[in-house]
Motif scaffolding. Structure first.
Motif, PDB file in Angstrom:
ATOM      1  N   MET A 237       0.836  -1.175   0.000  1.00  0.00           N
ATOM      2  CA  MET A 237       0.000   0.000   0.000  1.00  0.00           C
ATOM      3  C   MET A 237       0.884   1.243   0.000  1.00  0.00           C
ATOM      4  N   SER A 238       0.435   2.227  -0.697  1.00  0.00           N
ATOM      5  CA  SER A 238       1.233   3.446  -0.771  1.00  0.00           C
ATOM      6  C   SER A 238       1.065   4.277   0.499  1.00  0.00           C
ATOM      7  N   PRO A 239       2.052   5.075   0.818  1.00  0.00           N
ATOM      8  CA  PRO A 239       1.947   5.931   2.011  1.00  0.00           C
ATOM      9  C   PRO A 239       0.803   6.930   1.939  1.00  0.00           C
ATOM     10  N   ILE A 240       0.416   7.335   0.739  1.00  0.00           N
ATOM     11  CA  ILE A 240      -0.688   8.288   0.598  1.00  0.00           C
ATOM     12  C   ILE A 240      -1.998   7.631   1.017  1.00  0.00           C
ATOM     13  N   VAL A 241      -2.219   6.392   0.570  1.00  0.00           N
ATOM     14  CA  VAL A 241      -3.445   5.681   0.930  1.00  0.00           C
ATOM     15  C   VAL A 241      -3.495   5.433   2.433  1.00  0.00           C
TER      16      VAL A 241
END
Length: 106
Positions: free
Chosen positions: A1-5
């Protein structure tokens, strides 16, 4: 998972937590009753035996009754934190059932 999500999900959880802390009855009737109804309906759909189509039809008729009943409970109970914690508990228990039970489509 991306840090933004992950950051957005964490911000949503914190916002919902603060909203529940500030106005537990309002958050319960707007958000938690809907979430509890959705997860409870999904858990009942997975947990009950029988053909999927019949369960889906009956639950589609039952979901508005469950939602109205939970909203009625929000305003019936005098202590708002009892309702908020109850709805959160129903949501968590139903979500645990949804994520752990094997669905039977037969």
């Amino acid at each position: 998972m991306s840090p933004i999500v992950i950051g957005v999900a964490l911000a949503v959880v914190v916002a919902i937590g603060l909203a529940t802390w500030k106005a537990p009855r309002l958050t319960s009737v707007i958000l938690w009753a809907l979430v509890a109804t959705i997860f409870l309906g999904a858990a009942l759909l997975i947990a009950f035996p029988g053909p999927f189509a019949e369960k889906a039809i009956w639950l589609s008729l039952l979901v508005p009754v469950i939602w109205a009943g939970l909203q009625f409970w929000v305003y019936w109970e005098r202590r708002s934190w009892v309702v908020a914690s109850g709805l959160i508990g129903i949501s968590l228990a139903s979500a645990a059932l949804v994520f752990t039970l094997e669905p039977s489509l037969g």
